[in-house]
Scaffold this motif. Structure first.
Motif, PDB file in Angstrom:
ATOM      1  N   CYS A 122       0.801  -1.232   0.000  1.00 10.82           N
ATOM      2  CA  CYS A 122       0.000   0.000   0.000  1.00 10.82           C
ATOM      3  C   CYS A 122       0.831   1.278   0.000  1.00 10.82           C
ATOM      4  O   CYS A 122       0.283   2.368  -0.161  1.00 10.82           O
ATOM      5  CB  CYS A 122      -0.961   0.019   1.188  1.00 10.82           C
ATOM      6  N   GLY A 123       2.141   1.158   0.200  1.00 13.22           N
ATOM      7  CA  GLY A 123       3.006   2.332   0.151  1.00 13.22           C
ATOM      8  C   GLY A 123       2.976   3.208   1.384  1.00 13.22           C
ATOM      9  O   GLY A 123       3.534   4.305   1.388  1.00 13.22           O
ATOM     10  N   ARG A 124       2.351   2.751   2.466  1.00 17.46           N
ATOM     11  CA  ARG A 124       2.241   3.567   3.671  1.00 17.46           C
ATOM     12  C   ARG A 124       2.793   2.824   4.883  1.00 17.46           C
ATOM     13  O   ARG A 124       2.674   1.604   4.983  1.00 17.46           O
ATOM     14  CB  ARG A 124       0.783   3.957   3.949  1.00 17.46           C
ATOM     15  N   THR A 125       3.373   3.578   5.824  1.00 16.76           N
ATOM     16  CA  THR A 125       3.896   2.997   7.061  1.00 16.76           C
ATOM     17  C   THR A 125       3.251   3.568   8.315  1.00 16.76           C
ATOM     18  O   THR A 125       3.335   2.971   9.392  1.00 16.76           O
ATOM     19  CB  THR A 125       5.421   3.217   7.160  1.00 16.76           C
ATOM     20  N   LEU A 126       2.629   4.733   8.205  1.00 19.62           N
ATOM     21  CA  LEU A 126       1.984   5.403   9.342  1.00 19.62           C
ATOM     22  C   LEU A 126       2.964   5.648  10.490  1.00 19.62           C
ATOM     23  O   LEU A 126       2.648   5.451  11.674  1.00 19.62           O
ATOM     24  CB  LEU A 126       0.779   4.591   9.842  1.00 19.62           C
ATOM     25  N   TRP A 127       4.162   6.106  10.149  1.00 17.15           N
ATOM     26  CA  TRP A 127       5.183   6.338  11.179  1.00 17.15           C
ATOM     27  C   TRP A 127       4.750   7.388  12.186  1.00 17.15           C
ATOM     28  O   TRP A 127       5.065   7.287  13.380  1.00 17.15           O
ATOM     29  CB  TRP A 127       6.505   6.741  10.536  1.00 17.15           C
ATOM     30  N   ALA A 128       4.048   8.430  11.756  1.00 19.88           N
ATOM     31  CA  ALA A 128       3.617   9.477  12.688  1.00 19.88           C
ATOM     32  C   ALA A 128       2.706   8.897  13.769  1.00 19.88           C
ATOM     33  O   ALA A 128       2.843   9.218  14.958  1.00 19.88           O
ATOM     34  CB  ALA A 128       2.904  10.599  11.931  1.00 19.88           C
ATOM     35  N   LEU A 129       1.782   8.038  13.356  1.00 21.72           N
ATOM     36  CA  LEU A 129       0.884   7.401  14.314  1.00 21.72           C
ATOM     37  C   LEU A 129       1.661   6.509  15.273  1.00 21.72           C
ATOM     38  O   LEU A 129       1.436   6.543  16.501  1.00 21.72           O
ATOM     39  CB  LEU A 129      -0.171   6.587  13.570  1.00 21.72           C
ATOM     40  N   ARG A 130       2.576   5.728  14.741  1.00 20.55           N
ATOM     41  CA  ARG A 130       3.363   4.808  15.566  1.00 20.55           C
ATOM     42  C   ARG A 130       4.191   5.564  16.600  1.00 20.55           C
ATOM     43  O   ARG A 130       4.232   5.182  17.783  1.00 20.55           O
ATOM     44  CB  ARG A 130       4.277   3.959  14.676  1.00 20.55           C
ATOM     45  N   THR A 131       4.873   6.624  16.143  1.00 17.92           N
ATOM     46  CA  THR A 131       5.741   7.369  17.058  1.00 17.92           C
ATOM     47  C   THR A 131       4.946   8.161  18.089  1.00 17.92           C
ATOM     48  O   THR A 131       5.484   8.539  19.124  1.00 17.92           O
ATOM     49  CB  THR A 131       6.656   8.332  16.272  1.00 17.92           C
ATOM     50  N   GLY A 132       3.672   8.404  17.830  1.00 17.62           N
ATOM     51  CA  GLY A 132       2.819   9.048  18.823  1.00 17.62           C
ATOM     52  C   GLY A 132       2.255   8.065  19.835  1.00 17.62           C
ATOM     53  O   GLY A 132       2.161   8.375  21.031  1.00 17.62           O
ATOM     54  N   LEU A 133       1.892   6.876  19.366  1.00 13.72           N
ATOM     55  CA  LEU A 133       1.276   5.888  20.248  1.00 13.72           C
ATOM     56  C   LEU A 133       2.256   5.258  21.227  1.00 13.72           C
ATOM     57  O   LEU A 133       1.885   4.930  22.364  1.00 13.72           O
ATOM     58  CB  LEU A 133       0.603   4.794  19.414  1.00 13.72           C
ATOM     59  N   VAL A 134       3.498   5.063  20.793  1.00 11.36           N
ATOM     60  CA  VAL A 134       4.469   4.400  21.671  1.00 11.36           C
ATOM     61  C   VAL A 134       4.716   5.198  22.949  1.00 11.36           C
ATOM     62  O   VAL A 134       4.599   4.647  24.059  1.00 11.36           O
ATOM     63  CB  VAL A 134       5.786   4.115  20.922  1.00 11.36           C
ATOM     64  N   PRO A 135       5.058   6.501  22.875  1.00  4.81           N
ATOM     65  CA  PRO A 135       5.230   7.266  24.124  1.00  4.81           C
ATOM     66  C   PRO A 135       3.959   7.312  24.966  1.00  4.81           C
ATOM     67  O   PRO A 135       4.026   7.287  26.197  1.00  4.81           O
ATOM     68  CB  PRO A 135       5.616   8.667  23.636  1.00  4.81           C
ATOM     69  N   ALA A 136       2.800   7.377  24.301  1.00  6.22           N
ATOM     70  CA  ALA A 136       1.536   7.385  25.045  1.00  6.22           C
ATOM     71  C   ALA A 136       1.372   6.083  25.835  1.00  6.22           C
ATOM     72  O   ALA A 136       0.929   6.093  26.996  1.00  6.22           O
ATOM     73  CB  ALA A 136       0.370   7.574  24.081  1.00  6.22           C
TER      74      ALA A 136
END
Length: 223
Positions: free
Chosen positions: A110-124
């Motif tokens: 699909c060409g997407r990794t959603l890194w912004a979401l991942r890097t936000g959820l981990v610290p949360a």
């Protein structure tokens, strides 16, 4: 990567049937052993060895090489978490590698990794664990793994041509939810017993579907 012809995929049908049949037999065997508290860990480990062998065979016949690597790291992780029952951090790190490989497969599709979401959820998730008094190094590592796994599973639902892959990931995820509930029984005390039974109830079917998702497909690139 060469295209897989009709005859080649037809020849692989018996291999798939043998693989699924053997895993089904082993699955029923370790469920019976667990029911009688007879110790089925050796059989469980053997099922993942069979998954690896099937994935390697598939890769050598035009299937997904990435899936073969993912199964190799899965077996390595289970060596620590199941067979040796020690060095859990090493097992979780290896499962992080597995999820990295699955992310690579998702990105190709699909060409997407959603890194912004991942890097936000981990610290949360880390903040939440610390607030609950559960911020051990092992739990923080597990949260890093689980967040990326959860995002991978959600992304897999958008891949129309990867239904087996998505189903396998979600069964795998349900297994890990059960692992978490078993290891932290205070979260949902009433479900600890069900979680114990549910871990491998979901885990092996998930791994089998993941392996099958990497088998060669006619006129498709399956790397």
């Amino acid at each position: 990567m060469k295209r897989i012809g009709k005859n080649e995929t037809t020849e692989m049908a018996p291999v798939k049937k043998c693989f699924v049949g053997l895993e089904t037999a082993l699955y029923l065997l370790f469920l019976a052993l667990d029911a009688f508290s007879a110790g089925g860990d050796g059989v469980k480990y053997l099922t993942i060895v069979v998954c690896l062998l099937a994935a390697v065979w598939s890769a050598r016949h035009g299937g997904s090489r990435l899936m073969a690597w993912a199964m190799a790291f899965t077996l390595a992780a289970d060596t620590f978490l199941l067979l040796l029952d020690r060095w859990y951090g090493a097992g979780i790190v290896l499962f992080c590698v597995v999820q990295g490989l699955y992310l690579a497969r998702i990105r190709r599709a699909c060409g997407r990794t959603l890194w912004a979401l991942r890097t936000g959820l981990v610290p949360a998730a880390w903040v939440l664990l610390n607030a609950l008094g559960m911020g051990t190094a092992l739990n923080l590592l597990a949260a890093l793994y689980f967040v990326n796994f959860l995002v991978n599973a959600c992304q897999s639902l958008t891949l129309r041509s990867e239904r087996l892959f998505a189903a396998g990931l979600w069964l795998f995820l349900l297994c890990d939810v059960c692992v978490g509930l078993r290891n932290q029984p205070s979260l949902l005390p009433g479900l600890a017993g069900a979680a114990q039974a549910g871990m491998w109830l979901f885990y092996l079917p998930g791994q089998v579907l993941l392996v099958l998702s990497g088998f060669p497909k006619r006129r498709e690139n399956t790397t």
